[in-house]
Design a protein around this motif. Structure first.
Motif, mmCIF file in Angstrom:
data_model
loop_
_atom_site.group_PDB
_atom_site.id
_atom_site.type_symbol
_atom_site.label_atom_id
_atom_site.label_comp_id
_atom_site.label_asym_id
_atom_site.label_seq_id
_atom_site.Cartn_x
_atom_site.Cartn_y
_atom_site.Cartn_z
ATOM 1 N N TYR A 70 0.825 -1.214 0.000
ATOM 2 C CA TYR A 70 0.000 0.000 0.000
ATOM 3 C C TYR A 70 0.858 1.263 0.000
ATOM 4 C CZ TYR A 70 -3.826 -3.197 1.100
ATOM 5 O OH TYR A 70 -4.747 -4.229 1.049
ATOM 6 N N CYS A 72 2.567 2.917 2.322
ATOM 7 C CA CYS A 72 1.942 3.689 3.395
ATOM 8 C C CYS A 72 2.562 5.077 3.574
ATOM 9 C CB CYS A 72 2.070 2.940 4.712
ATOM 10 S SG CYS A 72 1.375 1.301 4.629
ATOM 11 N N GLU A 73 1.722 5.988 4.029
ATOM 12 C CA GLU A 73 2.191 7.331 4.351
ATOM 13 C C GLU A 73 2.988 7.257 5.660
ATOM 14 O OE1 GLU A 73 -1.010 9.734 3.445
ATOM 15 O OE2 GLU A 73 -0.025 11.656 3.830
ATOM 16 N N LYS A 74 2.324 6.702 6.678
ATOM 17 C CA LYS A 74 3.053 6.377 7.909
ATOM 18 C C LYS A 74 3.559 4.951 7.688
ATOM 19 C CE LYS A 74 2.261 5.217 12.776
ATOM 20 N NZ LYS A 74 2.927 3.915 12.498
ATOM 21 N N LYS A 214 -11.489 4.078 -1.311
ATOM 22 C CA LYS A 214 -11.059 4.261 0.088
ATOM 23 C C LYS A 214 -9.885 3.358 0.403
ATOM 24 C CE LYS A 214 -15.834 5.152 1.502
ATOM 25 N NZ LYS A 214 -16.369 4.762 0.157
ATOM 26 N N PRO A 215 -9.104 3.731 1.421
ATOM 27 C CA PRO A 215 -7.990 2.863 1.838
ATOM 28 C C PRO A 215 -8.502 1.503 2.325
ATOM 29 C CG PRO A 215 -7.971 4.954 3.046
ATOM 30 C CD PRO A 215 -9.181 4.968 2.220
ATOM 31 N N PRO A 218 -8.490 1.416 7.045
ATOM 32 C CA PRO A 218 -8.216 2.696 7.698
ATOM 33 C C PRO A 218 -7.855 2.489 9.173
ATOM 34 C CG PRO A 218 -10.512 2.568 6.928
ATOM 35 C CD PRO A 218 -9.817 1.346 6.437
ATOM 36 N N GLY A 221 -4.465 2.740 10.121
ATOM 37 C CA GLY A 221 -3.999 4.120 10.257
ATOM 38 C C GLY A 221 -2.663 4.424 9.616
ATOM 39 N N THR A 222 -2.333 3.714 8.535
ATOM 40 C CA THR A 222 -1.045 4.003 7.908
ATOM 41 C C THR A 222 -1.193 4.866 6.666
ATOM 42 O OG1 THR A 222 -1.225 2.057 6.515
ATOM 43 C CG2 THR A 222 -0.151 1.780 8.642
ATOM 44 N N GLY A 223 -2.438 5.109 6.253
ATOM 45 C CA GLY A 223 -2.640 5.807 4.991
ATOM 46 C C GLY A 223 -2.040 5.002 3.864
ATOM 47 N N CYS A 227 -5.925 2.561 -2.967
ATOM 48 C CA CYS A 227 -7.308 2.658 -2.502
ATOM 49 C C CYS A 227 -8.175 1.648 -3.241
ATOM 50 C CB CYS A 227 -7.857 4.058 -2.732
ATOM 51 S SG CYS A 227 -7.046 5.294 -1.721
#
Lengths: 231, 396, 1058
Positions: A70, A72-74, A214-215, A218, A221-223, A227
């Protein structure tokens, strides 16, 4: 540019053309992969399409869900990597530098989605040993096609005993243009899409902006840059 | 046959040494295969557990030492401080080869430092661990060379050791604690669990080591040791068992309220590792010692204490095994439940277990190396109180 | 001796350190110097996929002068979005295939015979001994191989047995591909041998027979296209649309699903398509038609039918004479009695409610859809007649009423639900969806072949007709550019050739008149061979085995029989109607494809000479005497095709991956032929090349074409090099020549023929949009060859490079605006309309059985009461699931004739064998041995699926093994009859799942463990299947009475736990 990968599971037919394309594109040692068993970590692939089935008396159902990193953002995997082999490109694509990775598998433990795996040389050896005809196949590869190596050499290709993961086919990127990952390119129904969030008229990005896509989880919580529509 | 008849001490020494060498050879061969053939799966197996265990043991033992070095409790401790410091040191070293050969691509190991990633517990572990080993060496040298009572210098050194130990094993704990993908590990519990466990192992390890040391060097357990063990180690073990039980209970309670975590905790409480947990970790490793230790205390028996210590160590080791394994199995089950592929989970878990326990020979290597280091150290180093080193600062 | 402490200590340390560190060091050492690679330049060459018949457009990526990767070319209507896993993994079938055939091989005996060492009798003895084994094969050069074939063909020619040679042509199998069809048919025509599209009827014939009898056009899946773009509901019957993975259909289908189109799926297995269904009806196999009839009744009773459509586009209002079951002809009516004049043009008769009198079908103001009327005939008599729609309604009512009686229920829905064993609630829900949203049905590709298959597809067609979904938006459209390529259907099967039999014409005209007279609405793409052949010169047609056989079969009461296996079996084994001795197989692996495979093997044992031309060893090569290596499709330049599987008229050319390099080198003066050799991965020859080599040798041996002309007059023999290579450069010119009759308007506005280069620029795929202009051109080449001016009327097309954004525009301009859609051009049926009441069936029933179709009793479910079996009814009826059909059309009877071919399924021990298709079902002979595809195939897909209740009764759990053997006594009898000792048995790992019905066992089709050398496949199946583990081993060799070859759908197997 901010790439985004959208999977419309209402369009997926579970044909796994994506897996085939990915396998070839990155020189995947597919003889060790176990199709269908679950997430990439267990399937030993970069991306898988799972046939998620409900199989109860009078209530059967099936949906085809694609899984891949994914990005991830975080980024838990990046945070734990002791050698900084895992890093993020300016576009937010998470990559593994195969020449820095020590193969400690910490990132595999850290990835909440099971999207990383490590191809082991022993397994490959074992599999090859069991397939006496591979010799002949490799013979054929001298003329055309590729076996266990990328058609176009690139540093993100699969390497044994270091961690492997989806790269969004970053090696296909030229300049600052949006590129097309192999799986997206072949997807026969357009279930896999790749877009640019920075581009206001990008239809794929629009799916995300409009909230249609959508992710995946969610709650984790990693963004991230992947999607789903209709998950 | 070796020259001349051997004393009891010599026999013990040679037994330890030879056993150590054999184990090392066996484990070494496995490591050789593992690296050349590349037998490295995705799982964290016994090698990681071994590494963790030795790290805990040595940090634990060096904290125990602070009872003397920092809090100034002397009794008979002064007499044995060189031994105990060396035990810590000898216990640090086996962890290095194990963790390096656990890697899939150790040839890139240099990047641990070249590409140091401050957010990675493991990266820090690399640094802290080396630092820890060095400081222990310094402490040993200092202890061997110190004149008179404990000056401010020794105190600071002692403090340094405490700090580095605590940092090291809580950091070690958080290697697991920060594994976001493994609900069974993720969170603040690991650090505290590890501290408790470390101290417990520290006391236990010293009990055994000191007994062996006395036997090797003097053919018997000296009265000072009875004094020390019954005053410090037995009580220490008893206390820490209490603490540890509370911590463990706390962990499983927490798991009870977090479904993903519960998958792992259940594996331990009544799942695949229930046997190991209740049988080995709890009964052998906690209950029996709780029975034996008071008796040992009453009889001031180092032997009994050592027995309890051994059980306790075994229990703790299996504790780490089930913790590591159940966490990862819990994750397999969790993924399977998410993707409705439950019917595959059993295959995956079977694969995982064979991968996990296939690494057993590496444990042998570590134990072997420890035995060799310990035996040689006790024989060759100037560890006796007041003894003056002749060669290289520490050798007799 | 003594060891000092120090020694021991040293030893200890050393061992420890060495052991621990050596490994690490060694590993590190070997990794040293491995650096990240640098990028290389990639060129993409357009080509056409050869992994299945759909033949999508692809790019082959070439890196460092090596073909490495296949990517989709989205500038084609087929691969508009992408390609499937098969297409992607093409390199594995072509080059990474460990069992590729690299050199020609022959059985030792043949070589000896060719060298005159042994007599043919001796050779034949040795051959038949060794068939099925590879032991006696030796590598030979092409000259020897060709010599053997030519020598044998000469022998046939000398003995006047030319027709004893036949091609077994894979149903457009990808290895040779339909692109080899042209040279093959030309060779057959010239030599006077036959062509049998061997497996084709087994895949699809019953289905497209249903189409012919309804809207007139059908063959492979791509002769009719579904307008998913406007579809509101889709009724999927006997088809796994998304599973089959024919992307040209899949992506359009999914667009519709995504758009919210309702989906009803009839399938005994919860297949991929069912995953998206609003209603899944797990019908009992073979009873679909009962469900479909319920839909028809629901539509009629609730007025969902589209009246204006029925009046204008169907023969629903036609008056059908009750005395002979035939439609009333305008020429029969005494018009004077009605104060009207007899119509000039050919016409049928309807009842005009405006005038309350009969009227020609095309001149009535307000034709009646229902009713019974009396009409005055010229001969003074009056005849009772009902409208076709009335007959449909009354007969369907009667049929369903009988069904209700059988099950003791009142309501027809309940009756159908009982018969098909589905929930009546679901059935009602489905009926409402189908009727309300006017469902369209994917016409599919494969058919499981039950006795009632053709009628099932008739029913599907009639539902669409009632709902106005044929040749209308949101429905299906005829691909008229494929009418000519399949013209045989109209001339040889339906025989629209004699004007004196009005019911066997297309509104009074023959097929050829129909085409020329309606060219405006039939988008012919005149790809034409540069040289004419014997038939073009007016030579009489070659007696075709299957046709001759069919004449015999019809005498035994079989309508439209087309059973290639049975025909060949009787020809080879019994020599009836004439002996076949030599077969040339290309692009097909018939033995495992067509049941009963054991009997098929028998055919191959008894032949004189078996030649197999393929890219890999397979089940059939084991029975060959001569194995010829083909070139893989990625290395071939093939003849152009009129856009297979394209919903629009198109032409496509397949280019070899090295096309650009090759042409460049030719420019630099490289030698054609030699250059070609350099680029070939093996010593292979395309089918075209092989045939030219044979032709050349025959010419040298003095064997002329059947009409006495020389081979070079019929085939471009001179264009191949000494060693039989047709250089790409020459091939390019040859293909250009085949384009000479096609006309396009280029960018400059010039009207000209397209060229290969035009196609290359467009990525090998060119959409031809009709402009409405028609020109008459003179074919110089043929004029010269035939010595008379050959004039052809052709369309002028606008060439378009496809892009998905053009999709809707193309549908509008090509289909919505077509003259057929406007009703200006008739359908290719006797009535020129969609046939609610099949005139063909009505006529042939009368002709063959001497009884009028109207004498059929629609309530006769078993086909026992009425003189004529309701199976033949001109309106579809449910006449039982299957018949104990069986016959030898020509051969002497064998003991098994009277043996009932069928046994009813009795769970758990006896189950109906249902074979399913999916993404990894192998496409004919090409993809079986594909390492990557095999890896991608879930084991669970290859297991045998059985229902939990069945499993419980059998005492098997998920993952257990079961043994399967044929249950029908007929199968065993048949095997005995041909001397096969061991009964086929197979073992399967089972998956216990609710996704199948309790009375079936579902297996993945065509995945048997190979008898040949398909090692990859064998490895994949090692612990999933064993033995004769494919559907084709368990069925009897049966022929449906109504054009259903090898009714394998009726296969019942004995199941036992292992």
């Amino acid at each position: 540019m901010k790439p985004v990968f959208v999977i419309d599971i209402n369009k997926c037919v579970g044909c796994r053309a994506c897996e085939a394309a990915c396998t070839i594109e990155h020189g995947q040692y597919f003889i060790i992969s176990r199709t269908g068993v679950g997430l990439p970590q267990y399937a030993k692939k970069r991306t898988v399409v799972l046939w998620e089935e409900r199989d109860e008396p009078g209530r059967v159902g099936r949906r085809f869900v694609s899984y891949l990193c994914y990005h991830c953002e975080k980024t838990p995997c990046l945070e734990v990597c002791p050698t900084s082999a895992t890093f993020k490109t300016p576009e937010g694509v998470v990559l593994v530098d195969k020449y820095k990775c020590v193969g400690c598998r910490y990132c595999i433990m850290a990835c909440p989605y099971g999207m990383r795996y490590m191809p082991s040389r022993a397994e490959v050896g074992e599999a090859e040993h069991g397939l006496e005809y591979l010799k002949d196949a490799k013979e054929g590869a001298k003329y055309g096609g590729v076996l266990f190596q990328p058609p176009v050499p690139n540093k993100w290709a699969v390497r044994l005993n270091v961690v492997d993961k989806c790269t969004f086919c970053y090696h296909r990127k030229e300049g600052d243009k949006l590129w097309t990952p192999a799986c997206v390119e072949v997807c026969p129904t357009g279930s896999r899409m790749f877009g640019n969030l920075d581009d206001p008229n990008d239809p794929v990005a629009e799916l995300v902006r409009s909230g249609k896509a959508k992710p995946a989880r969610p709650s984790a919580g990693t963004g991230g840059l992947v999607c789903y529509v209709g998950l | 046959m070796l020259r001349g008849a051997m004393t009891r001490g010599q026999v013990v020494f040679w037994v330890l040494l030879v056993a150590g060498i054999v184990l090392m050879a066996y484990g070494g061969y496995y490591i050789y295969l593992r690296q050349t053939l590349g037998i490295v799966g995705w799982a964290w197996g016994l090698m990681v557990v071994t590494y963790v265990f030795f790290a805990l043991a040595s940090t634990g033992s060096s904290i125990v030492n602070t009872i003397h070095t920092v809090y100034g409790y002397d009794g008979a401790f002064g007499k044995y401080i060189r031994y105990t410091v060396y035990v810590s040191l000898a216990t640090v070293l086996p962890a290095f080869p194990i963790i390096i050969s656990d890697l899939g691509a150790p040839e890139n190991f240099a990047w641990m430092f070249l590409g140091f990633n401050p957010t990675s517990r493991m990266a820090w572990m690399g640094v802290l661990y080396v630092l820890f080993a060095l400081i222990l060496l310094v402490e040993l040298i200092a202890e061997i060379h110190k004149k008179g009572g404990r000056g401010i210098g020794m105190l600071t050194l002692g403090l340094a050791v405490v700090i580095i130990s605590v940092v090291t094993h809580s950091n070690l704990g958080q290697i697991f604690g920060s594994a976001y993908g493994i609900p069974g590990w993720f969170g603040p519990f690991m650090a505290v669990l590890f501290i408790a466990s470390a101290l417990m192992i520290g006391f236990a390890l010293q009990t055994i080591a000191l007994m062996l040391a006395d036997v090797i060097n003097f053919g018997q357990v000296r009265p000072e040791l009875r004094e020390l063990v019954s005053r410090v180690h037995i009580k220490g073990m008893l206390t820490m068992i209490g603490v540890y039980v509370f911590m463990a209970f706390w962990y499983h309670m927490a798991a009870f309220y977090s479904p993903p975590m519960a998958l792992a905790s259940q594996e331990v409480l009544w799942g695949r590792f229930a046997g190991e947990f209740w049988g080995i970790e709890v009964f052998l490793g906690l209950v029996l010692p709780l029975i034996i230790l008071p008796i040992a205390l009453k009889r001031r028996s180092v032997g009994l204490a050592a027995l309890a210590a051994f059980l306790l160590i075994v229990g703790q080791f299996f504790g780490k095994v089930s913790l590591t394994a159940s966490g990862q199995i819990g994750r397999i089950l969790f993924d399977a439940s998410l993707t409705q592929k439950a019917y595959y989970a059993e295959h995956l878990i079977a694969d995982f277990k064979s991968e996990f326990f296939g690494e057993a020979p590496a444990l042998a290597f570590a134990v072997g190396l420890w035995l060799v280091l310990f035996a040689l150290g006790v024989k060759l180093l100037a560890l006796e109180e007041g003894e003056k080193p002749k060669r290289l600062l520490i050798f007799r | 001796m003594s060891i000092s402490r120090r020694d021991v200590i040293k030893a200890g340390i050393t061992i420890g350190i060495v052991g621990g560190v050596a490994g690490v060091l060694i590993k590190a050492a070997e990794q040293v110097g491995q650096q990240a690679p640098s990028a290389v330049k990639v060129t993409s060459v357009p080509s056409i996929c050869g992994m299945c018949m759909a033949q999508c457009a692809i790019y082959v990526d070439v890196a460092n002068g090596k073909p490495v990767r296949i990517r989709p070319n989205t500038n084609a209507p087929t691969s508009a979005m992408g390609i499937c896993a098969r297409g992607v993994s093409g390199t594995f079938s072509t080059w990474l295939n460990p069992d590729a055939i690299k050199k020609p091989m022959a059985r030792r005996a043949l070589v000896d015979w060719a060298q005159g060492k042994i007599s043919w009798e001796e050779a034949k003895r040795q051959l038949s001994q060794n068939r099925g084994k590879y032991d006696d094969f030796v590598e030979v050069d092409w000259n020897t191989a060709i010599e053997i074939i030519a020598k044998k063909l000469k022998e046939l020619a000398d003995n006047n047995e030319r027709h004893a040679f036949t091609f077994l042509f894979g149903a457009w199998g990808p290895t040779a591909s339909m692109r080899a069809g042209v040279p093959i048919s030309r060779f057959a025509d010239t030599f006077g041998g036959g062509i049998i599209t061997f497996d084709n009827p087994y895949c699809t014939y019953p289905r497209y027979l249903g189409h012919w009898l309804t809207w007139g056009h059908g063959h492979q899946a791509h002769t009719v296209c579904v307008d998913y773009g406007e579809a509101e509901a889709i009724l999927v019957v006997r088809r796994n649309v998304i599973g089959a993975g024919v992307v040209t259909e899949t992506w359009r289908f999914m667009e519709a699903v995504k758009r919210g189109a309702k989906l009803v799926v009839l399938s005994p297995v919860f297949d991929e398509t069912a995953s998206y269904a609003d209603v899944w009806l797990p019908v009992k196999p073979g009873t679909d038609i009962a469900v479909l009839l319920a839909f028809i009744k629901y539509i009629l009773d609730n007025g969902y039918y589209v009246e204006p459509y029925l009046v204008k586009y169907t023969n629903a209002p036609f008056l059908i004479r009750l005395d002979n079951g035939l439609p009333l002809l305008a020429s029969e009516v005494d018009w004077a009695k009605y104060g009207a004049s007899e119509p000039k043009a050919f016409a049928y008769v309807v009842w005009d409610t405006a005038a309350n009198a009969p009227a020609p079908d095309n001149a009535a103001a307000k034709p009646a859809l229902f009713g019974e009327y009396e009409v005055q005939l010229k001969d003074g008599t009056t005849v009772k007649a009902k409208t076709a729609l009335t007959i449909l309604r009354e007969w369907v009512d009667a049929n369903l009423a009988a069904l209700a009686k059988k099950h003791g229920v009142a309501d027809y829905m309940e009756a159908a639900a009982k018969e098909a064993d589905v929930s009546v609630e679901d059935l009602r829900k489905a009926a409402e969806i189908v009727a309300k949203y006017r469902a369209v049905a994917p016409i599919g590709w494969h058919d499981p072949r039950y006795s009632n298959s053709p009628q099932t597809w008739r029913a599907v067609g009639i539902i669409m007709a009632l709902l106005g979904r044929i040749q209308q938006p949101g429905g299906i459209f005829l691909l008229t550019h494929l009418i000519m390529p399949y013209s045989d259907i109209y001339t040889k099967v339906l025989k629209y050739t004699r004007k004196d039999v009005p019911y066997k014409t297309i509104r009074g005209v023959t097929f050829s008149e129909y085409v020329s007279g309606n060219l405006g609405g039939i988008y012919v793409i005149p790809v034409a061979p540069p040289l004419p052949g014997p038939s073009d010169r007016g030579a009489p047609p070659v007696p075709a085995l299957v046709e001759k056989w069919a004449e015999e079969a019809e005498k035994k009461g079989y309508l439209y029989p087309y059973d290639t296996v049975q025909a060949l079996y009787e020809s080879v084994v019994h020599g009836k109607p004439f002996k076949t001795k030599v077969v040339f197989i290309t692009g097909s692996n018939p033995i495992p494809q067509i049941g009963n495979s054991r009997l098929v093997e028998q055919i191959f044992r008894e032949l004189d000479l078996v030649i197999v031309h393929d890219i890999q060893f397979n089940d059939t090569t084991a029975f060959a005497d001569l194995i010829l290596p083909d070139l893989p499709y990625l290395e071939r330049m093939d003849l152009a095709l009129p856009g297979p599987f394209s919903p629009f008229p198109a032409i496509s050319v397949r280019f070899p991956w090295y096309y650009e390099e090759y042409m460049a080198k030719i420019q630099q003066g490289a030698k054609p032929g030699e250059l070609d050799k350099q680029y070939r991965s093996r010593d292979g020859r395309t089918a075209f090349e092989v045939l030219l080599m044979i032709a050349r040798r025959l010419q040298q041996l003095g064997v002329k074409a059947r009409d006495g002309t020389d081979w070079p007059q019929n085939m471009p023999v001179g264009m191949i090099t000494e060693d039989g290579i047709f250089p790409i450069a020459s091939l390019r010119n040859f293909i250009n020549a085949t384009f000479r009759r096609i006309r396009i308007i280029d960018e400059q506005g010039n009207v000209r023929a397209p060229t290969v280069d035009d196609l290359y620029k467009m990525g090998g795929y060119m959409i031809l949009v009709p402009t409405g202009r028609i020109e008459t051109i003179v074919d110089e080449r043929w004029s010269q060859a035939l010595g008379r001016e050959v004039r052809v009327r052709v369309h002028v097309y606008k060439p378009v490079k496809y892009d998905v954004s053009l999709e809707r525009w193309l549908w509008r301009t090509i289909h919505y605006n077509s003259p057929i859609t406007a009703g200006a051009v008739p359908f290719p049926t006797p009535s020129g309309r969609v046939e609610i009441y099949s005139i063909n069936l009505a006529f042939d029933v009368l002709r063959v059985f001497g009884k009028p179709a109207t004498s059929i009793d629609p309530s006769d479910l078993e086909g026992t009461k009425s003189g004529v079996d309701p199976l033949y009814s001109p309106v579809p009826l449910y006449a039982g699931m299957a018949r104990p059909d069986y016959m030898w059309a020509t051969a002497p009877p064998t003991p098994d004739i009277e043996v009932n071919g069928l046994v009813p399924p009795q769970p758990p021990k006896r189950l109906l064998l249902v074979y399913r298709h999916g993404p990894y079902t192998h496409t004919h002979s090409h993809t079986q041995n594909n390492m990557l595809l095999n890896t991608l195939t879930h084991d669970e897909l290859l297991t045998a699926w059985i229902h939990p209740s069945t499993a419980a009764a059998l005492g098997v759990k998920d993952g257990d093994w079961i043994e399967v053997r044929p249950a029908a006594p007929k199968v065993l009898e048949q095997l005995k009859a041909v001397g096969v000792q061991n009964v086929p048995t197979a073992r399967f790992k089972v998956r216990v799942t609710n996704m199948v019905r309790p009375d079936i066992i579902a297996i993945y089709h065509y995945w048997l463990v190979p008898k040949g050398r398909l090692r990859v496949k064998a490895a994949k199946l090692a612990d999933i299947r064993a033995g004769d583990s494919d559907d084709n081993y368990f069925g009897a060799l049966l022929a449906g009475k109504l054009g259903t070859p090898g009714v394998i759908g009726n296969t019942v197997v004995e199941v036992a736990r292992v």
